[in-house]
Design a protein around this motif. Structure first.
Motif, PDB file in Angstrom:
ATOM      1  N   HIS A   4      -5.122  -7.066   7.015  1.00 12.96           N
ATOM      2  CA  HIS A   4      -4.683  -5.562   6.526  1.00 12.96           C
ATOM      3  C   HIS A   4      -3.966  -5.933   5.449  1.00 12.96           C
ATOM      4  CE1 HIS A   4      -2.158  -2.133   6.335  1.00 12.96           C
ATOM      5  NE2 HIS A   4      -3.086  -1.617   6.675  1.00 12.96           N
ATOM      6  N   VAL A   5      -4.358  -5.096   4.351  1.00 21.03           N
ATOM      7  CA  VAL A   5      -3.509  -5.123   3.014  1.00 21.03           C
ATOM      8  C   VAL A   5      -2.888  -3.800   2.757  1.00 21.03           C
ATOM      9  CG1 VAL A   5      -3.797  -5.603   0.597  1.00 21.03           C
ATOM     10  CG2 VAL A   5      -5.165  -6.984   2.227  1.00 21.03           C
ATOM     11  N   GLY A   6      -1.414  -3.894   2.914  1.00 19.69           N
ATOM     12  CA  GLY A   6      -0.935  -2.226   2.733  1.00 19.69           C
ATOM     13  C   GLY A   6      -0.621  -2.204   1.632  1.00 19.69           C
ATOM     14  N   GLN A   7      -0.046  -3.171   0.461  1.00 23.42           N
ATOM     15  CA  GLN A   7       0.320  -2.916  -0.635  1.00 23.42           C
ATOM     16  C   GLN A   7      -0.246  -4.153  -1.548  1.00 23.42           C
ATOM     17  OE1 GLN A   7       4.513  -3.063  -1.671  1.00 23.42           O
ATOM     18  NE2 GLN A   7       4.243  -0.787  -2.222  1.00 23.42           N
ATOM     19  N   VAL A   8      -0.344  -3.919  -2.952  1.00 18.24           N
ATOM     20  CA  VAL A   8      -0.518  -4.938  -3.849  1.00 18.24           C
ATOM     21  C   VAL A   8       0.369  -4.720  -4.911  1.00 18.24           C
ATOM     22  CG1 VAL A   8      -2.245  -6.012  -5.504  1.00 18.24           C
ATOM     23  CG2 VAL A   8      -2.919  -5.353  -3.181  1.00 18.24           C
TER      24      VAL A   8
ATOM     25  N   PRO B 229       6.843  -4.598 -11.559  1.00 24.40           N
ATOM     26  CA  PRO B 229       5.390  -4.534 -11.202  1.00 24.40           C
ATOM     27  C   PRO B 229       4.814  -3.065 -11.360  1.00 24.40           C
ATOM     28  CG  PRO B 229       6.840  -4.465  -9.175  1.00 24.40           C
ATOM     29  CD  PRO B 229       7.637  -4.204 -10.532  1.00 24.40           C
ATOM     30  N   THR B 230       3.518  -3.106 -11.276  1.00 32.19           N
ATOM     31  CA  THR B 230       2.769  -2.034 -10.677  1.00 32.19           C
ATOM     32  C   THR B 230       2.385  -2.036  -9.476  1.00 32.19           C
ATOM     33  OG1 THR B 230       1.687  -1.726 -12.861  1.00 32.19           O
ATOM     34  CG2 THR B 230       0.497  -0.865 -10.976  1.00 32.19           C
ATOM     35  N   LEU B 231       3.014  -1.012  -8.516  1.00 34.28           N
ATOM     36  CA  LEU B 231       2.582  -1.115  -6.898  1.00 34.28           C
ATOM     37  C   LEU B 231       1.360  -0.138  -6.528  1.00 34.28           C
ATOM     38  CD1 LEU B 231       6.330  -0.610  -5.989  1.00 34.28           C
ATOM     39  CD2 LEU B 231       5.252  -2.570  -6.251  1.00 34.28           C
ATOM     40  N   LEU B 232       0.621  -0.861  -5.931  1.00 32.29           N
ATOM     41  CA  LEU B 232      -0.618  -0.188  -5.366  1.00 32.29           C
ATOM     42  C   LEU B 232      -0.588  -0.222  -3.981  1.00 32.29           C
ATOM     43  CD1 LEU B 232      -2.904  -1.839  -7.675  1.00 32.29           C
ATOM     44  CD2 LEU B 232      -2.198   0.223  -8.084  1.00 32.29           C
ATOM     45  N   THR B 233      -0.696   1.178  -3.281  1.00 27.67           N
ATOM     46  CA  THR B 233      -0.803   1.419  -2.036  1.00 27.67           C
ATOM     47  C   THR B 233      -2.059   1.364  -1.652  1.00 27.67           C
ATOM     48  OG1 THR B 233       1.229   2.666  -1.761  1.00 27.67           O
ATOM     49  CG2 THR B 233      -0.106   2.805   0.126  1.00 27.67           C
ATOM     50  N   THR B 234      -2.790   0.317  -0.874  1.00 28.40           N
ATOM     51  CA  THR B 234      -4.008   0.268  -0.360  1.00 28.40           C
ATOM     52  C   THR B 234      -4.368   0.374   1.073  1.00 28.40           C
ATOM     53  OG1 THR B 234      -3.522  -1.993  -0.235  1.00 28.40           O
ATOM     54  CG2 THR B 234      -4.339  -1.748  -2.166  1.00 28.40           C
ATOM     55  N   ASP B 235      -3.820   0.156   1.849  1.00 26.74           N
ATOM     56  CA  ASP B 235      -4.080   0.327   3.328  1.00 26.74           C
ATOM     57  C   ASP B 235      -5.320   0.023   3.691  1.00 26.74           C
ATOM     58  OD1 ASP B 235      -3.323   1.148   5.671  1.00 26.74           O
ATOM     59  OD2 ASP B 235      -3.458   3.314   5.425  1.00 26.74           O
ATOM     60  N   THR B 236      -5.712  -1.196   3.709  1.00 26.44           N
ATOM     61  CA  THR B 236      -7.325  -1.323   3.769  1.00 26.44           C
ATOM     62  C   THR B 236      -7.423  -2.659   4.670  1.00 26.44           C
ATOM     63  OG1 THR B 236      -9.542  -1.090   2.859  1.00 26.44           O
ATOM     64  CG2 THR B 236      -7.809  -2.279   1.566  1.00 26.44           C
TER      65      THR B 236
END
Length: 742
Positions: free
Chosen positions: A669-673, A711-718
């Motif tokens: 599970h990837v919640g944030q990058v 950073p640039t924060l990306l919410t991914t939730d995948t």
């Protein structure tokens, strides 16, 4: 003889009753004399029923000998048209203390403000009122909330081209056609410096500015040094005017106001819910509310200081920032490159040459300048449990800029502890929370600093100039402070840190501080945790917790900053070893993706209340991933993006579809990058793809528009095994850090 003694005793008792409103002590001095003051006080007895004015109470206290004295202020606002000045004659004598404090249950306010009444509504929804004679309103507060001088957008250097004498752009900005351009100021930031200069003329496309403000903001004065000329308005580092302000043509946002110097009016566009017929609008008008000049053994307690003005920025001197809120003033002056002749901001409370002065539980807010200045050889004085918020400049300035003062003028053994500093530098964004010049045995302990535009705590002065290489700096302690959200990106100030030092200062320690989010989200590799700048030497950095900083958690870049030692610190990144000769970096806990219990204890205990929350780190899946990239430019390998060090960069060649990729080894599970751009900001307009299959046929894609931040924060939730950062055109993918959080 007996009769004479009885009469003398009765006379003494009567004098005590008159002065304090209560019986004199039989022991002749163990009970303090209490004087009373009230906003409408005008009596001569200073008793509970007959309170004095502030000056009346001060003068009555001068006549009392052999006792502690308490001057208790009743509830209400004390409007000052000039500073209340306390000198040697207002000091505690013979081991006694004079205390200025609130009466029980009272909340006295010393105010330098003028209330603006008589508002008239205009057809466009704005409101206008006249301003009292002698007042030049630079700030305004409506029901305690700061209004903003009407401002526009930025103007790039390609349009607003600054030279030593003038600036282009009058036509493109529209200023050439504005009704009152000479009421307008240009606000400019260049690296760590901030400038506010008023327009004095428009000639075609050319703008000229007040003097000496503009000359002092440009190169060639030889009063700031050749190296500093790279941060002047006419330097190559100048990129834009941040904004022009104070024009009726810019009055388009609720909460903005405009000052018309000819009509002597303020026009204001109210915020939602504000009714100017009932609202209380106040503008700061009086500089310096309370001045202790040569006073000693004086306590200032439980008072509020509000609406103090600072007049210099309204004059021809304007605001030609040098560093940390100090400015260059005057058309001429001594040639000096070490900052010895710079000007500190005016403060609501100034202590000059004080001894044993205590400032405790004082509320500094809604000020046009700084909060507090301790200068002129102030010694053995403390500032504790006080609050500084909503200040145009910095909170506290301690000491002076002369590296080798005589003994009388040397600042020694002062303490700042358990204070709270928030939202300072609102107007002058190059100011710092706490500034100290050439001080010895200064203690800055358990303070909370948050939401600041530039550095948090700055101790030392002089850079590497010859005049500053030998100084009185020594044995200073910066300990257990909580410093969060400083060097805010929106304020565009650079080259600073949460804790910033200069100068050789043997015995100085920086320890037990919690630093979180210094220059976090920056647009370039800049902003440090603990910054041992220039000639900083002989400093120990021990046991600090430092997370989420835009650049280095600790920096000692100059080889002439010697004998510094960093040990036992906790941080989520790595950084190069300290550069200075004889400096060491040992036994630090770096590149952490979670803080151990000991670090959490240190961070939680830091600050004014010792109970602050600690922002937890998130586990990072990328550090154990297999990483590859489409090509490699030089030695910038793919692994540099997952080495826990934001100062090392991976970099591809400039090519079509360049990419960097991480394989987690299994679907997770990837919640944030988090993407941290590299030094030169080459990563821009990329797709971040997350997929379970290696061909990315099932990819979830998030597009990053423009340059990635730090950073640039990306919410991914995948769910994904593979992460790929791919350039959709021709260019580089260059990154300092990639974190993948579950």
């Amino acid at each position: 003889m007996r009769r004479i003694r009885v009469l003398a005793a009765l006379t003494a008792l009567a004098a005590g009753l008159l002065a304090s409103g209560q019986p004199a002590s039989a022991t002749g001095g163990t009970t303090p004399r209490i004087l009373h003051a009230a906003p409408d006080g005008s009596g001569t007895r200073c008793t509970t029923g007959h309170p004095c004015s502030l000056t009346g109470a001060r003068d009555a206290a001068r006549r009392i000998e052999g006792r502690d004295i308490r001057i208790e202020l009743d509830d209400g606002t004390y409007v000052l048209t000039r500073p209340l000045i306390l000198g040697e004659e207002d000091s505690g004598r013979g081991g006694h203390t004079v205390t200025w404090t609130a009466a029980d249950g009272a909340d006295p306010v010393l105010s330098g403000g003028r209330t603006l009444n008589g508002w008239t509504e205009n057809p466009d929804g704005t409101w206008t009122t006249g301003v009292p004679d002698g007042v030049t309103p630079r700030q305004m507060f409506v029901d305690g909330v700061r209004a903003v001088r009407a401002r526009g957008g930025s103007c790039p250097a390609s349009v607003c081209d600054a030279t030593k004498t003038a600036m282009t752009g009058a036509v493109a900005t529209g200023i050439a056609h504005w009704a009152r351009p000479t009421d307008v100021e240009a606000v400019i930031s260049v690296r760590w410096r901030n400038y506010h200069c008023r327009i004095t003329g428009v000639d075609g496309d050319l703008l000229t500015f007040a003097q000496p403000c503009w000359s002092n903001s440009a190169s060639g004065t030889d009063r700031t040094g050749p190296a500093w000329d790279t941060t002047t308005v006419d330097s190559t580092r100048y990129t834009k005017v941040a904004h022009f302000e104070n024009a009726n043509e810019l009055l388009d946002e609720p909460g903005e106001f405009v000052w018309n110097s000819t009509l002597r009016t303020i026009t204001y566009l109210p915020r939602g819910g504000e009714d100017m017929r009932r609202a209380r609008a106040v503008t700061p008008a009086t500089e310096q509310l309370l001045v202790l000049d040569g006073a000693h053994d004086v306590r200032i307690e439980r008072l509020a200081l509000r609406y103090a003005a600072w007049d210099q920025p309204n004059t021809g001197d304007g605001y030609a920032g040098t560093q940390a809120g100090l400015t260059l003033t005057g058309a001429t002056g001594p040639v000096d490159h070490a900052g010895r002749h710079y000007t500190k901001p005016a403060a609501a409370l100034t202590v000059r040459g004080g001894r044993g002065v205590v400032v405790d539980h004082v509320d500094f807010s809604r000020l046009g300048g700084a909060g507090l200045v301790l200068e002129g050889g102030t010694k053995d004085s403390t500032v504790t449990r006080s609050r500084f918020t909503d200040l145009s400049s910095g909170a506290v300035y301690v000491g002076d800029t002369e590296p080798l003062p005589d003994t009388e003028r040397a600042g020694e053994r002062n303490t700042l502890s358990y204070n709270t500093i928030r939202r300072t530098g609102v107007e002058y964004t190059d100011s710092v929370g706490i500034w100290a010049g050439y001080e010895a045995e200064l203690t800055v302990d358990h303070n909370t600093l948050a939401d600041l535009p530039y550095s948090g705590i700055s101790v030392g002065w002089g850079w590497n100039q010859p005049e500053a290489r030998t100084s009185v700096l020594r044995d200073n302690r910066i300990t257990a402070n909580r410093i969060t959200d400083v060097m805010r990106v929106t304020d565009d100030q650079h080259d600073g840190g949460a804790v910033y030092t200069q100068g050789a200062q043997p015995g100085t320690i920086v320890s037990g501080n919690y630093i979180n989010r210094s220059a976090y989200g920056n647009t370039e590799r800049d902003g440090n945790g603990i910054y041992l700048d220039e000639q900083s030497s002989h400093i120990r950095v021990e046991g600090n917790v430092i997370t989420r900083v835009g650049y280095k958690w600790v920096s000692n870049w100059a080889d002439y900053g010697i004998d510094n030692h960093a040990t036992g610190n906790w941080t989520d990144t790595a950084a190069p070893a300290l550069t200075g000769t004889g400096s060491t970096t040992t036994d630090n806990h770096t590149s952490l993706d979670r803080l151990p219990a000991e670090a959490l204890k240190v961070a939680g205990a830091a600050g004014a209340d010792g109970r602050g929350t600690v922002e937890r780190l998130r586990p990072d899946l990328a550090r154990s991933a297999t990483v590859t990239q489409s090509s490699t430019d030089g030695a910038a390998i793919a692994a540099y993006a997952v080495d826990g060090d934001t100062t090392t960069d991976t970099r591809t060649l400039s090519e079509p579809g360049a990419w960097w990729q991480a394989d987690l080894g299994a679907v997770r599970h990837v919640g944030q990058v988090e993407l941290w751009n590299n030094t030169s900001m080459t990563t821009a307009d990329v797709d971040v793809q997350l997929a379970a299959s290696p061909d990315f046929s099932d990819a979830t894609t998030v597009h990053v528009t423009g340059k990635a931040l730090r950073p640039t924060l990306l919410t991914t939730d995948t769910e994904a095994r593979y992460l790929r950062i791919v350039h959709r055109g021709t260019g580089r993918v260059a990154l300092a850090h990639v974190l993948i959080h579950p």
